[in-house]
Design a protein around this motif. Structure first.
Motif, short mmCIF file in Angstrom:
data_model
loop_
_atom_site.label_atom_id
_atom_site.label_comp_id
_atom_site.label_asym_id
_atom_site.label_seq_id
_atom_site.Cartn_x
_atom_site.Cartn_y
_atom_site.Cartn_z
N SER A 25 42.99 36.91 51.16
CA SER A 25 42.63 36.62 49.77
C SER A 25 41.81 37.73 49.16
N SER A 26 40.86 38.30 49.93
CA SER A 26 40.00 39.36 49.39
C SER A 26 40.82 40.57 48.99
N ALA A 27 41.82 40.91 49.80
CA ALA A 27 42.68 42.06 49.48
C ALA A 27 43.43 41.82 48.18
N HIS A 28 43.99 40.62 48.02
CA HIS A 28 44.75 40.32 46.81
C HIS A 28 43.86 40.29 45.57
N LEU A 29 42.67 39.72 45.69
CA LEU A 29 41.76 39.66 44.55
C LEU A 29 41.29 41.05 44.15
N ILE A 30 40.99 41.89 45.14
CA ILE A 30 40.54 43.26 44.87
C ILE A 30 41.66 44.06 44.20
N LEU A 31 42.88 43.95 44.74
CA LEU A 31 44.01 44.71 44.22
C LEU A 31 44.37 44.28 42.79
N VAL A 32 44.48 42.99 42.59
CA VAL A 32 44.88 42.50 41.26
C VAL A 32 43.82 42.85 40.22
N SER A 33 42.55 42.66 40.57
CA SER A 33 41.47 42.96 39.63
C SER A 33 41.42 44.45 39.31
N SER A 34 41.73 45.30 40.31
CA SER A 34 41.71 46.74 40.11
C SER A 34 42.89 47.22 39.27
N LEU A 35 44.06 46.68 39.58
CA LEU A 35 45.27 47.12 38.90
C LEU A 35 45.33 46.67 37.44
N TYR A 36 44.87 45.46 37.18
CA TYR A 36 44.99 44.89 35.84
C TYR A 36 43.68 44.87 35.06
N GLU A 37 42.57 45.22 35.72
CA GLU A 37 41.27 45.30 35.06
C GLU A 37 40.96 44.04 34.25
N PHE A 38 41.01 42.91 34.93
CA PHE A 38 40.73 41.64 34.26
C PHE A 38 39.32 41.64 33.69
N LYS A 39 39.20 41.31 32.43
CA LYS A 39 37.90 41.28 31.76
C LYS A 39 37.07 40.09 32.23
N SER A 40 37.73 39.03 32.65
CA SER A 40 37.03 37.83 33.07
C SER A 40 36.57 37.89 34.53
N SER A 41 37.02 38.91 35.26
CA SER A 41 36.64 39.04 36.66
C SER A 41 35.17 39.44 36.76
N SER A 42 34.40 38.65 37.52
CA SER A 42 32.98 38.93 37.67
C SER A 42 32.48 38.28 38.95
N LEU A 43 31.23 38.56 39.30
CA LEU A 43 30.65 37.96 40.49
C LEU A 43 30.63 36.44 40.39
N LEU A 44 30.26 35.94 39.23
CA LEU A 44 30.18 34.49 39.03
C LEU A 44 31.54 33.83 39.17
N ILE A 45 32.57 34.45 38.60
CA ILE A 45 33.93 33.91 38.71
C ILE A 45 34.40 33.96 40.16
N ASP A 46 34.08 35.06 40.84
CA ASP A 46 34.47 35.20 42.24
C ASP A 46 33.85 34.10 43.09
N ILE A 47 32.56 33.81 42.85
CA ILE A 47 31.89 32.74 43.58
C ILE A 47 32.49 31.39 43.23
N SER A 48 32.83 31.19 41.97
CA SER A 48 33.44 29.93 41.53
C SER A 48 34.77 29.69 42.22
N LEU A 49 35.55 30.75 42.38
CA LEU A 49 36.84 30.64 43.06
C LEU A 49 36.64 30.22 44.52
N HIS A 50 35.65 30.82 45.18
CA HIS A 50 35.38 30.48 46.57
C HIS A 50 34.85 29.05 46.70
N LEU A 51 34.05 28.63 45.74
CA LEU A 51 33.55 27.26 45.76
C LEU A 51 34.69 26.25 45.61
N GLY A 52 35.65 26.57 44.75
CA GLY A 52 36.81 25.70 44.58
C GLY A 52 37.57 25.53 45.88
N SER A 53 37.76 26.64 46.61
CA SER A 53 38.44 26.59 47.90
C SER A 53 37.62 25.82 48.92
N LEU A 54 36.30 26.01 48.89
CA LEU A 54 35.41 25.30 49.81
C LEU A 54 35.48 23.79 49.59
#
Length: 254
Positions: A25-54
């Motif tokens: 998952s980390s590889a895919h999130l890093i690659l997609v965020s880098s390639l598409y430069e998502f404006k909404s991508s942030s530390l808080l969103i990243d933590i929220s995604l992990h919390l959802g999975s948890l």
């Protein structure tokens, strides 16, 4: 507004699906965020995604977790098996080394190499089960392999399933071990992330709720259908996927 929601939904799908599949998952999130430069991508969103999975994995295995009396031994082994990852993860995180590992070249090679290792480990038919064969020695063996998942591209799910298959656990129980070990791993990652969030005084917004809920849904469905799939088929589809991703990345890099 709508663009941010779409971006969060895409990131949620990537997190929810790739967190529990042997594809990193980390590889895919890093690659997609880098390639598409998502404006909404942030530390808080990243933590929220992990919390959802948890929350999803806790809910999926809620009966096992709540039945602590009958599953005390299993829960104890999962806790013990998570200690090495938490210790090494904290060291890499606090020293900043973890961020140096996040580059496409490393992701390309780890995606390829550990995909091949998964293929080799999954070739034979094994029949060991959690209820009978999971002990302190086996969980420590798997936990040492799990440390490698701190490197993007290795895949926590992939490396723990690989380790369990090496120990001759069947595919279904290997996957269950991986899923149970994900609970402390996701919990630890979320805790460290939330610590940074509070230190930075980040403002919470509606995207956080969307990220948690959508990640929960994608994660829950992935776990449910993966266990059905893996009970009938091998890991070959995921191995092929990893090899294709690695080849694409090699083409970009070299």
């Amino acid at each position: 507004m709508y663009q941010n929601i779409i971006e969060v939904l895409i990131l949620s799908a990537i997190q929810g699906v790739s967190e529990f599949l042997p594809i990193s998952s980390s590889a895919h999130l890093i690659l997609v965020s880098s390639l598409y430069e998502f404006k909404s991508s942030s530390l808080l969103i990243d933590i929220s995604l992990h919390l959802g999975s948890l929350f999803a994995i806790i809910y999926f295995f809620r009966m096992d977790l709540l039945d602590a009396r009958n599953n005390k031994r299993l829960l104890s082994l999962i806790i013990v098996g998570s200690i090495p990852l938490i210790i090494i993860g904290y060291i890499l995180y606090s020293t900043g080394i973890i961020y140096q590992l996040r580059n496409i070249k490393i992701i390309a090679w780890t995606t390829l190499i550990f995909g091949i290792i998964l293929f080799i480990a999954d070739r034979n038919r094994f029949d060991k089960k959690i209820s009978v064969n999971l002990n302190l020695q086996s969980i420590l063996f798997i936990s040492l392999f799990q440390i490698l998942s701190l490197v993007p591209g290795v895949s926590r799910a992939g490396i723990t399933i690989t380790a369990a298959r090496i120990l001759k656990f069947n595919r279904l129980d290997s996957s269950k071990i991986s899923f149970l070990l994900s609970i402390p791993a996701l919990g630890g990652a979320s805790f460290l992330g939330l610590k940074d969030v509070f230190d930075q005084s980040v403002e919470f917004n509606y995207l956080v709720i969307i990220a948690v809920v959508s990640s929960f849904i994608f994660s829950f469905m992935t776990v449910k259908f993966f266990l059905i799939y893996i009970n009938k088929f091998s890991m070959n589809a995921f191995v092929i996927y990893r090899i294709l991703i690695a080849l694409i990345l090699f083409a970009i890099i070299y």
